[in-house]
Write a protein that holds these residues in place. Structure first.
Motif, PDB file in Angstrom:
ATOM      1  N   PRO A 144       0.827  -1.211   0.000  1.00 48.72           N
ATOM      2  CA  PRO A 144       0.000   0.000   0.000  1.00 48.72           C
ATOM      3  C   PRO A 144       0.861   1.261   0.000  1.00 48.72           C
ATOM      4  CG  PRO A 144      -0.821  -1.580   1.610  1.00 48.72           C
ATOM      5  CD  PRO A 144       0.498  -2.107   1.131  1.00 48.72           C
TER       6      PRO A 144
ATOM      7  N   VAL B 241      -8.164  -3.893 -11.363  1.00 52.61           N
ATOM      8  CA  VAL B 241      -7.514  -2.609 -11.131  1.00 52.61           C
ATOM      9  C   VAL B 241      -8.491  -1.502 -11.475  1.00 52.61           C
ATOM     10  CG1 VAL B 241      -5.567  -1.118 -11.748  1.00 52.61           C
ATOM     11  CG2 VAL B 241      -5.254  -3.614 -11.667  1.00 52.61           C
ATOM     12  N   ASP B 242      -8.645  -0.573 -10.541  1.00 52.43           N
ATOM     13  CA  ASP B 242      -9.493   0.609 -10.738  1.00 52.43           C
ATOM     14  C   ASP B 242     -10.921   0.247 -11.124  1.00 52.43           C
ATOM     15  OD1 ASP B 242      -7.284   2.205 -10.172  1.00 52.43           O
ATOM     16  OD2 ASP B 242      -6.690   2.321 -12.277  1.00 52.43           O
TER      17      ASP B 242
ATOM     18  N   GLU C 246      -2.490   7.213 -10.097  1.00 48.90           N
ATOM     19  CA  GLU C 246      -2.833   6.458  -8.896  1.00 48.90           C
ATOM     20  C   GLU C 246      -3.798   5.341  -9.261  1.00 48.90           C
ATOM     21  OE1 GLU C 246      -3.315   8.322  -4.758  1.00 48.90           O
ATOM     22  OE2 GLU C 246      -5.388   7.957  -5.372  1.00 48.90           O
ATOM     23  N   HIS C 247      -3.554   4.148  -8.690  1.00 44.55           N
ATOM     24  CA  HIS C 247      -4.377   2.994  -9.044  1.00 44.55           C
ATOM     25  C   HIS C 247      -4.757   2.228  -7.776  1.00 44.55           C
ATOM     26  CE1 HIS C 247      -3.440   3.491 -13.313  1.00 44.55           C
ATOM     27  NE2 HIS C 247      -2.172   3.669 -12.944  1.00 44.55           N
ATOM     28  N   THR C 248      -5.961   1.654  -7.788  1.00 39.93           N
ATOM     29  CA  THR C 248      -6.436   0.809  -6.690  1.00 39.93           C
ATOM     30  C   THR C 248      -6.581  -0.618  -7.197  1.00 39.93           C
ATOM     31  OG1 THR C 248      -7.608   2.627  -5.617  1.00 39.93           O
ATOM     32  CG2 THR C 248      -8.284   0.399  -5.038  1.00 39.93           C
TER      33      THR C 248
ATOM     34  N   GLU D  71      -7.669  -4.601  -6.303  1.00 40.79           N
ATOM     35  CA  GLU D  71      -8.499  -5.424  -5.422  1.00 40.79           C
ATOM     36  C   GLU D  71      -8.310  -6.894  -5.762  1.00 40.79           C
ATOM     37  OE1 GLU D  71     -12.608  -3.300  -4.504  1.00 40.79           O
ATOM     38  OE2 GLU D  71     -12.082  -3.105  -6.648  1.00 40.79           O
TER      39      GLU D  71
ATOM     40  N   ALA E  76      -7.864  -4.316  -0.644  1.00 45.86           N
ATOM     41  CA  ALA E  76      -7.500  -3.387  -1.712  1.00 45.86           C
ATOM     42  C   ALA E  76      -6.273  -2.599  -1.296  1.00 45.86           C
ATOM     43  CB  ALA E  76      -8.655  -2.443  -2.027  1.00 45.86           C
TER      44      ALA E  76
ATOM     45  N   THR F  99      -3.758   0.800  -2.681  1.00 46.31           N
ATOM     46  CA  THR F  99      -3.631   1.923  -3.615  1.00 46.31           C
ATOM     47  C   THR F  99      -2.150   2.229  -3.799  1.00 46.31           C
ATOM     48  OG1 THR F  99      -5.761   2.842  -2.943  1.00 46.31           O
ATOM     49  CG2 THR F  99      -4.208   4.333  -4.035  1.00 46.31           C
TER      50      THR F  99
ATOM     51  N   ARG G 194       0.942   4.329  -6.490  1.00 54.01           N
ATOM     52  CA  ARG G 194       1.154   5.411  -7.463  1.00 54.01           C
ATOM     53  C   ARG G 194       2.223   4.954  -8.460  1.00 54.01           C
ATOM     54  NH1 ARG G 194      -0.056  10.447  -8.327  1.00 54.01           N
ATOM     55  NH2 ARG G 194      -1.299  10.538  -6.423  1.00 54.01           N
TER      56      ARG G 194
END
Length: 568
Positions: free
Chosen positions: A468, A497-498, A530-532, A534, A562, A564, A566
């Motif tokens: 993270p 992703v996202d 920036e990406h999240t 899961e 999840a 996040t 960069r």
């Protein structure tokens, strides 16, 4: 600054702290001779753990992790120090006040000791002797500092000459500071005898003041003696506690070869990716979550396990008996119910032990029994569904993990390991008794505190890579982690992703359904920004973990992990 008219504040605090240290130092070796749980400091800490609501326990685990017990013990000692300093401040005003404060705090410790599981009248002895020693030290410190009751003014020798009882030397009266030259001292002052030859005598004191001066050297000398007593008591307590003997006995254990070895770990069970949790968790990294303020040090030569309750034939086993039985190896992942989504309180190990089902069948479990109430040497209890233990899974009375004798932290001499259940209903460490009973007759430790009586592990997954908040370079990026669904098995892991489409990850091999599985997605083309990320897992029953968030209480957390990151 002074705490009263006769002693500096630091002296009052020192008197109380040393008296408190003596009380603790004397109670420790006595408790080592009686019972470890009879040590009042630990008893108060254990009582705090028992009385803490579920939300506070969860907050402590989130905030301090496996250091929560150390923080609690430090807090208990800090409170003791504050009370001891306050006791000193009261004592210099009047010894009876200090003694009353010590007695009150001793009563709190005594209550905590006597309400521990299995406590008896003899457990009160360490607290009583400690309080008595503290009172004696308090009185002695006050005397050595010359802070006892002040002598009466009338008891002084009669003054010579002067209209107001002034004692005059040959050089005549000495004026009170701030008095004009030649002025007489007021009726409220008394001057000690001067020295013949015109040398002035000691300082003037007001009537009613303690005519004995504060003795700094006497106090410090007595304080050093008190500290020595406390230190000797602490060292004796450690020696008498048997911890060294227990450690030596543990180191001398020769583990027999397993009668039933674990099946070989398939090639590809560990993907060998840096930063990814290894298939087997090293013993020193394996999580520890329990209620023991101090880790029990149990000598295996004194240890026994009894099987009682709803059985035809009660069983008692020594540690030698346990090692003499056919031992079984099993790879099992354990997970704590306090593990948040994506949390660290999970680990996988190769365990060695005796099949619990075999011992229960020898005892002859009654048909109506549905619960195994196991008890730890420190009194903690755990309720395990009997049918789970008897359904053929490798539920063990374990004596070793990853090829090494259990450490004290992980339950030496023996502990329970039951695949598919959270630890609070399956993983009793330092186990000494298993009572075969029913859920409608008995409750385990956590059930009346709001936790579910039965705790099957929920299907979960975790992202280990990337971390993270990590900053990544653009381009091909590895996403990897672990997933678990003990005794069901993990059938699939998906990553997105996202909020985009779910993509199937590659699963590592797993020797059984009772262990976690590593997974990896190694073809994500990371773009700037920036990406999240899961992850979700599907177990072998076809159930995919829910995205609905739920807290750990009362029966385990749910939701998708999840992270996040960069890129750029």
């Amino acid at each position: 600054m002074e705490s009263n008219g006769r002693a500096p504040a630091w002296a009052a605090a020192l008197i109380g702290l040393v008296a408190g240290a003596v009380a603790v130092g004397v109670s420790l070796p006595v408790a080592a001779l009686v019972k470890a749980s009879a040590f009042p400091v630990v008893a108060v800490g254990d009582a705090a753990v028992d009385l803490a609501p579920a939300w506070l326990k969860e907050w402590a685990i989130r905030a301090f992790g496996e250091n929560d017990k150390a923080v609690l013990l430090a807090g208990v000692l800090a409170v003791l120090a504050a009370v001891a300093a306050g006791t000193g401040a009261l004592a210099v005003r009047g010894l009876r006040y200090g003694l009353a404060c010590l007695a009150a705090f001793g009563a709190v410790g005594l209550l905590a000791v006597l309400t521990r599981p299995g406590a008896g009248p003899g457990d009160a002895v360490p607290t009583l002797l400690g309080v008595a020693a503290g009172m004696s030290a308090l009185s002695r410190l006050l005397r050595r500092a010359r802070l006892g009751p002040p002598p009466r003014l009338a008891s002084l020798p009669a003054a010579r000459g002067g209209a107001h009882g002034e004692a005059r030397g040959e050089a005549g009266p000495r004026p009170e500071p701030g008095t004009a030259p030649g002025a007489e001292a007021g009726p409220e002052t008394v001057e000690r005898h001067g020295v013949p030859g015109g040398v002035p005598g000691p300082a003037v004191m007001r009537a009613g003041e303690d005519l004995r001066s504060f003795d700094r050297r006497g106090l410090l000398t007595a304080a050093l003696g008190g500290v020595a007593v406390a230190g000797i008591g602490g060292a004796a307590g450690r020696l008498l506690s048997g911890g060294a003997e227990a450690d030596a006995a543990r180191n001398g254990v020769a583990l027999p070869r397993p009668a039933v070895p674990a099946r070989p770990v398939p090639a590809g069970s560990d993907l060998k990716i840096s930063g990814l949790s290894p298939f087997f968790t090293p013993n020193h990294d394996f999580y520890r979550v329990d209620t023991a303020l101090l880790v029990p040090k149990v000598d295996p030569r004194d240890w026994t396990l009894t099987i009682t309750g709803m059985v035809d034939r009660p069983v008692e086993l020594t540690f030698a008996d346990l090692l003499g039985r056919p031992l079984v190896e099993a790879d099992v992942t354990l997970c704590c119910v306090s593990n948040e989504v994506g949390g660290p309180y999970i680990g996988n190990a190769r365990w060695l032990g005796v099949r619990l089902a075999d011992v229960l069948r020898e005892a002859g479990v009654h048909a109506g029994a549905d619960m195994l109430l196991s008890t730890s040497t420190d009194g903690w209890t755990c309720g395990t569904p009997a049918d789970v233990v008897l359904d053929g899974r490798e539920a063990l009375l374990a004596v070793a993990m990853n090829g090494e004798t259990l450490s004290a932290d992980h339950g030496f001499p023996a502990r329970l390991v039951v695949p598919g259940l959270y630890g609070y209903v399956s993983a009793t460490k330092w186990v000494t008794e298993i009572k075969v009973t029913r859920f409608d007759r008995d409750e385990a430790y956590w059930t009346p505190r709001g936790w579910s009586a039965k705790g099957p592990v929920k299907t979960q997954s975790r992202i280990d890579l990337p971390r993270p908040g990590e900053v990544l370079p653009p381009g091909r990026t590895v996403i990897a982690g672990v997933a678990w669904a003990q005794h069901k098995g993990v059938d699939a892991v998906e990553v997105r992703v996202d909020g985009g489409p779910w993509r199937r990850a590659r699963l590592a091999e797993a020797p059984t359904a009772d262990t976690w599985r590593q997974w990896v997605l190694d073809d994500w083309d990371a773009t700037a920004g920036e990406h999240t990320i899961e992850v979700r897992a599907t177990d072998a029953t076809g159930r995919t973990q829910t995205a609905e968030r739920a807290p750990v209480a009362p029966d385990g957390a749910t939701g998708l992990h999840a992270v996040t990151v960069r890129v750029g």
